[in-house]
Design an enzyme around this catalytic site. Structure first.
Site, PDB file in Angstrom:
ATOM      1  N   GLU A  83       0.892  -1.181   0.141  1.00  0.00           N
ATOM      2  CA  GLU A  83      -0.032   0.146  -0.047  1.00  0.00           C
ATOM      3  C   GLU A  83       0.906   1.296  -0.024  1.00  0.00           C
ATOM      4  OE1 GLU A  83      -3.533   2.090   2.559  1.00  0.00           O
ATOM      5  OE2 GLU A  83      -3.077  -0.179   2.955  1.00  0.00           O
ATOM      6  N   LYS A 261      -7.505  -0.355  11.904  1.00  0.00           N
ATOM      7  CA  LYS A 261      -6.889  -0.778  10.580  1.00  0.00           C
ATOM      8  C   LYS A 261      -5.853   0.173  10.201  1.00  0.00           C
ATOM      9  CE  LYS A 261      -6.504  -1.203   6.065  1.00  0.00           C
ATOM     10  NZ  LYS A 261      -5.932  -0.221   4.939  1.00  0.00           N
ATOM     11  N   ASP A 277       3.855 -13.582  12.381  1.00  0.00           N
ATOM     12  CA  ASP A 277       2.433 -14.226  11.948  1.00  0.00           C
ATOM     13  C   ASP A 277       1.656 -12.871  12.048  1.00  0.00           C
ATOM     14  OD1 ASP A 277      -0.185 -15.160  11.632  1.00  0.00           O
ATOM     15  OD2 ASP A 277       0.375 -17.263  13.000  1.00  0.00           O
ATOM     16  N   HIS A 374      -2.331  10.302   0.116  1.00  0.00           N
ATOM     17  CA  HIS A 374      -2.181   8.824  -0.544  1.00  0.00           C
ATOM     18  C   HIS A 374      -2.314   8.976  -1.973  1.00  0.00           C
ATOM     19  CE1 HIS A 374      -3.304   4.865  -0.447  1.00  0.00           C
ATOM     20  NE2 HIS A 374      -4.092   4.833  -1.295  1.00  0.00           N
TER      21      HIS A 374
END
Length: 424
Positions: A83, A261, A277, A374
């Site tokens: 991203e 998030k 993990d 972004h």
């Protein structure tokens, strides 16, 4: 070593790698540079040794975040993510904390829970008491399964027992409390949980069903705090918007999900880069966000004059021993770049990145919004999707930035114009 690398984003990938090596104690060998740059990297044969039914592998970009100081030491942070803007945002946020001392962390320890579920019980509270009466015998049997871990000071340390109504009966759930030291510890915990099954059934007269670790690692919690100095140059309106956006994440689970998030954008990128993990960390973080009975923010922010102080509290079951942390060449080199010699240090750095990532997102929301920065960094991806040639990418980015428009239609129009000019 300093993590303040001026103009780092303007360098070529090779120049950045050389700069990281230059600032790393002991440097990087030429062979290690080849591994990191993909010239002698991961192969299908390597992949076939790690998972089943291999047909290939999926490369993920590996970048580094700069400007980080954690517990008084400068750190260059490898991050694996697809991203755009994640690495840039973390680096940007860390810059605001650097002169105030950077990030300070604390660690609750490396205790993991192994769950043993016992069903078909008569008098479950009596059986609970019997488990406690046999605690030392159960712990001893656990530790016989991993003498190496015990020799390093780890192993089963204690247990607690809960009675939980489930499926029309009262189920006994034993939590084995196991110190996994510098390993994530899933294999050690699961082995111990399975090993005590016959003994538990003998003690209780019940039937053991589930025996596996819990990814809600609430005894392996990391806290990181930082002061972000004067991020809004005294702009009271932006300061109020920042704090208001944070409070919504505390009060509203719909906002909290997106808020957290964003935290995990940074955390998962470092977890992946170091071969840990990501699914376990994500599951544990979101479960921890809801332990109060209501899902909410993993961070807290407070005003301190013109500055903002932030704190994150999150379970991080990460390690440097076992699994891909050792078998994947790039993961080993990522840990080397971090100079992470213990799971505690690694977890502290990861938590710091999560806090920085969250601060950067809230700062953007209080200003021009998320999309402007972004999308500017996303232009290259869109240009490639629209069919731009490699030699056109920089020009597409320049024109789109000048126009201040970053939609796919605008990018496609720029490329068509460039193509037309080249034909003429």
């Amino acid at each position: 070593m300093t993590s303040r690398l001026s103009g780092f984003y303007k360098m070529t990938p090779k120049q950045r790698l050389d700069k990281v090596a230059e600032h790393l104690d002991g440097g990087l060998t030429e062979d290690e540079k080849k591994v990191l740059s993909g010239k002698r990297g991961f192969t299908t044969e390597d992949a076939d040794h790690m998972v089943e039914n291999v047909i290939g592998y999926l490369p993920i970009p590996l970048g580094v975040a700069v400007n980080f100081k954690v517990n008084g030491e400068d750190v260059i942070v490898p991050m694996a993510t697809e991203e755009p803007s994640v690495i840039a945002a973390a680096s940007h946020a860390a810059k605001f904390s650097y002169d105030a001392g950077g990030f300070t962390t604390s660690y609750s320890g490396s205790i993991m829970r192994g769950q043993v579920q016992v069903t078909k019980l008569k008098n479950p509270y009596t059986k609970m008491a019997k488990i406690y009466e046999n605690k030392e015998k159960i712990i001893r049997l656990c530790n016989e399964q991993d003498r190496t871990l015990v020799s390093f000071g780890g192993g089963a340390k204690d247990l607690d027992v809960r009675i939980i109504p489930a499926n029309g009966e009262e189920v006994l759930v034993i939590h084995l409390l196991i110190d996994t030291k510098d390993a994530m510890g899933a294999n050690a915990v699961n082995t111990m949980a399975e090993a005590v099954t016959p003994l538990v059934e003998k003690i209780t007269g019940g039937e053991v069903v589930l025996r596996i670790l819990s990814n809600l690692a609430d005894k392996r919690v990391v806290r990181a705090r930082a002061t972000f100095q004067n991020p809004f140059d005294g702009d009271e309106a932006k300061m109020d918007k920042f704090l208001s956006a944070h409070q919504l994440a505390v009060a509203d689970p719909y906002r909290a999900a997106t808020h957290n998030k964003g935290i995990m954008n940074g955390i998962s990128a470092v977890v992946l880069a170091t071969g840990n993990d990501t699914r376990a960390i994500e599951a544990g973080a979101h479960a921890y966000a809801a332990v109060s009975g209501r899902y909410q923010s993993l961070t807290q922010f407070e005003r301190n004059g013109d500055s903002i102080t932030g704190m994150i509290e999150i379970p991080l079951a990460v390690g440097l021993v076992g699994g891909a942390t050792q078998s994947h060449q790039v993961a080993k080199l990522a840990a080397k770049i971090l100079q992470a010699t213990t799971a505690e240090r690694l977890a502290g750095i990861i938590a710091s990145v999560g806090l920085a990532q969250n601060f950067a997102a809230l700062k953007a929301l209080a200003g021009d919004g998320i999309q402007k920065g972004h999308m500017k960094l996303h232009v290259r991806n869109m240009a490639m999707t629209a069919g731009a040639n490699d030699n056109q990418l920089d020009e597409v980015v320049r024109i789109a930035s000048e126009q201040g428009k970053f939609g796919f239609d605008e990018i496609n129009g720029i490329i068509q114009s460039l193509n037309q000019n080249e034909e003429e």
